[in-house]
Design a protein around this motif. Structure first.
Motif: not given
Ligand code: SF4
Lengths: 216, 506
Positions: A193, A204, B157, B207, B211, B244
């Protein structure tokens, strides 16, 4: 009038009659007799293909090793020894060293491993359908040696074998070898990301480690 | 008195209905822009972001010797797809259905929202996971579901940051670009129930917090909602391009998958992907290829969702299609390159445009979807300096500046339908209308020029007018207008000629 018929009627109304399906407009990738104008082949030999693919994968911060087909089972063993991992039922048996038998969970469309169970495993090992050197892209197409899409997604470490004959140079060569009606996953490096101040963070939701073994 | 037609276009009334949803500004662009310009943090974040992506894009684009040929092909395929749209849509429907999927059609935002709600209700679920999608943002799906007791969790995200922060996306690719790391950490600390209170503002830690937060949701979700970057008519294939892995999670693990796709996203052939999968990643994130792309065709037995739906959305697209001059705005593949190079976007940010679609493409697409005569969007075509950077960057060669100019003309003349919704003409209409009246006849112009000495008196001794009334006020806010000359050029020329004549007689 149904929404379908109404929208289709609006589209037809929006296009002046002369324009609809006019052959002059068919000049896309497949429509022109003279070829598309962009590159459709790279002309690279095997050495160059491998070198380019390795370079691109490293750029994505994947781990990469090039081995001979004799050395493949050993390369896989060193990565999975002592780990619990899932493998699709169509993975060639010769790829998996007997010492890995204990940690192995086998998955198939008929006998799928539950997703919560997949989440508890350390890794997954699969083969791959096509790799595109120029973009460092590995494509999985759900064949028996690659398995269901869930198994290469949920475990955090993906060991992916790239047989050298599946490597092509550029994107059009890659799509030419693929069947679009199979479930396709194009993978270019580990998940990443750049959503926070555009700083790239690897890993991620997909596997945080992509471990590529190119077998020649 | 002869008049000259200045070519301001007028069209007969009618045409397909406008779109609704988050595609309308809530206030005129100049007002919103003025407020956003006051936010120094926003401007710093944006300047950094747009320049970084811009540089990356240039690097990877210059690597390809056939970039221009790919752009040509992309543009040609999109033109073809638009002219063959009726046939391609029915072909897509046939193929998608034949492979186990169900196709729904939605005339507008309200109908699409209703269809999605019914599909979710049929599963008995009250929670869904979502992949970042422009189409569902456009129709306001999250808000709609929320009001009806269905929670939609954004999983990208940046979308998560925006959702948790009760905010709006400001960029189509990096929607939280207006937030810096500290602001993001604060949002997480406040809004994530299970977050580590020691969370730092390091991007990696942030991040990883996301997750952990979403993992359980992915593993237990029964229903997912996505958009689509492409729909292939030939095979009924849908595609999502992402980074992602949240997309893969949503497209793979749940039992039910509902995709909302604008009708303009359909491509004729699977082979066309070879063009767009080169154009899109390089233009958007400036990468040779994005980390993950998923392609699926209906339902695959034993692999992934078995209950698969697609909602084909009009919501003003046929209206844009009916506009021959603006139609190519529908070619957009939502790469965001045009906003990253835009000097106006770089300073005002995405919120100023009011719509789901910001930047240069938003300035043409939003008014085309709603009709430029929709008051809310009529100021958008002016949100540009016409520098042309967007046209050069666009991977499908949409001539955005040309369409901007065309839409300005439409705005002034009352739009393609003549059904202008304003009750009173705006000052811009009056001013340009007056200019048109004056400039089309020499006598009228002469009459107006007589006003020059009056205007001169308005200016002070420094011979500058520093505050104009009305519409002119915007112009004089940041610059002075020199006082008009004591006499017009035309007057001076006439006198000069007369004097010359006299000269020859003497
Ligand atoms: S208009 Fe062109 S540059 Fe802008 S987002 Fe769309 S495709 Fe990209």
């Amino acid at each position: 009038m149904s929404a379908r018929d109404e929208i289709l009627a609006r589209v037809r109304e929006a296009l002046a009659p002369a324009e609809v399906g006019s052959p002059a407009a068919e000049v896309g990738s497949g429509g022109a007799e003279v070829g598309p104008g962009y590159r459709t082949a790279s002309g690279l030999d095997e050495d160059a293909l491998v070198e380019l693919l390795v370079d691109r994968l490293l750029d994505y911060r994947a781990r990469v090793e090039v081995v001979t087909s004799d050395g493949l089972a050993e390369a896989i063993r060193t990565r999975l020894e002592g780990k619990r991992f899932v493998a699709p039922d169509g993975l060639p048996t010769s790829w998996l060293h007997p010492s890995l038998a204990e940690g192995r969970v086998t998955d198939s469309r008929e006998a799928p491993v539950d997703v919560v169970r997949l989440d508890e495993l350390d890794a997954v090992v699969t083969s791959s359908a096509v790799s595109i050197a120029e973009t460092g892209t590995i494509v999985l197409d759900g064949s028996p040696d690659q398995g269901r899409r869930a198994i290469s997604l949920v475990p955090d470490h993906h060991v992916c074998v790239v047989p050298v004959q599946t490597i092509v140079g550029i994107v059009p060569e890659g799509f030419a070898r693929l069947d679009p009606t199979r479930p396709l996953t194009l993978i270019s490096g580990p998940s990443a990301t750049s959503d926070i101040e555009l700083e790239r963070v690897e890993g991620v939701h997909g596997p945080r480690t992509l471990d590529v073994i190119i077998a020649r | 008195m002869s008049t000259v037609n200045l070519g301001l276009p007028r069209f007969p009334s009618g045409g397909p209905p406008r779109g609704f949803g988050n595609i309308s500004a809530t206030e005129p662009f100049p007002k919103a822009a003025h407020r956003e310009l006051g936010n120094a943090q926003l401007r710093a974040n944006l300047g950094h972001a747009t320049h970084t992506i811009r540089d990356k894009r240039l690097r990877v684009v210059s690597e390809l010797p056939d970039w221009e040929a790919l752009r040509e092909a992309g543009s040609a395929i999109k033109t073809e797809a638009m002219t063959r749209l009726p046939e391609l849509l029915t072909q897509f429907e046939e193929q998608f259905t034949a492979r186990g999927g169900t196709v729904h059609w939605a005339r507008d935002a309200a109908e699409a929202n209703r269809i999605v709600e019914e599909l979710i209700r049929a599963t008995g679920e009250t929670e869904v996971v979502k992949v970042k999608s422009m189409a569902t943002q456009e129709i306001g799906l999250n808000e709609y579901l929320d009001e009806r007791g269905i929670a939609a969790f954004e999983t990208d995200l940046a979308e998560l940051i925006v959702q948790l922060g009760h905010d709006k996306p400001s960029h189509i690719l990096v929607p939280a670009i207006h937030k810096n790391r500290t602001e993001i950490r604060d949002i997480f600390l406040e809004e994530m129930p299970d977050v580590d209170p020691e969370l730092t503002d390091e991007p990696r830690r942030l991040a990883m917090a996301a997750r952990a937060h979403l993992r359980k949701k992915f593993l237990s979700a029964k229903v997912a909602i996505s958009g689509a970057n492409f729909g292939i008519a030939e095979t009924g294939t849908l595609g999502v391009v992402e980074s992602e892995g949240n997309g893969r999670m949503c497209l793979t693990l749940p039992e039910t998958l509902i995709t909302v796709m604008g009708i303009e996203k359909v491509l004729p052939r699977a082979q066309d992907l070879e063009v767009f999968m080169q154009l899109l990643p390089r233009s958007s994130t400036g990468e040779r290829m994005n980390p993950y792309t998923s392609l699926w065709t209906g339902a695959t037995p034993g692999d992934g969702p078995q209950n698969v739906h697609v909602v084909l959305l009009d919501n003003g697209r046929t209206r844009a299609l009916a506009d021959q001059h603006g139609r190519s705005a529908l070619h957009c593949i939502r790469c965001s390159a045009c906003m990253n190079v835009c000097p106006v976007y770089e300073r005002t940010g995405g919120h100023a445009y009011g719509s789901t679609y910001p930047g240069p493409i938003g300035a043409i697409l939003s008014p085309l979807l709603t009709g430029v005569e929709a008051e809310e969007n009529s100021s958008l075509p002016y949100a540009s300096s016409l520098c042309g950077a967007c046209f050069d960057a666009c991977p499908v060669k949409i001539n955005i500046p040309e369409i901007l100019v065309y839409l300005r003309g439409e705005d002034v003349s009352g739009g393609t339908t003549g059904r202008r919704r304003r009750s009173l003409p705006s000052q811009m209409d009056l001013a340009l209308g007056a200019a048109s009246w004056a400039l089309s006849s020499g006598d009228r112009l002469g009459l107006l020029e007589k006003g020059l000495p009056v205007a001169r008196a308005l200016a002070g001794r420094d011979e500058k007018i520093s505050r104009l009334p009305g519409l002119g006020a915007g112009w004089t806010q940041s610059r002075d207008v020199p006082a008009p000359p004591s006499e017009s050029f035309r007057n001076w020329w006439r006198k000069r000629e007369k004097e010359a004549e006299k000269g020859t007689h003497e």
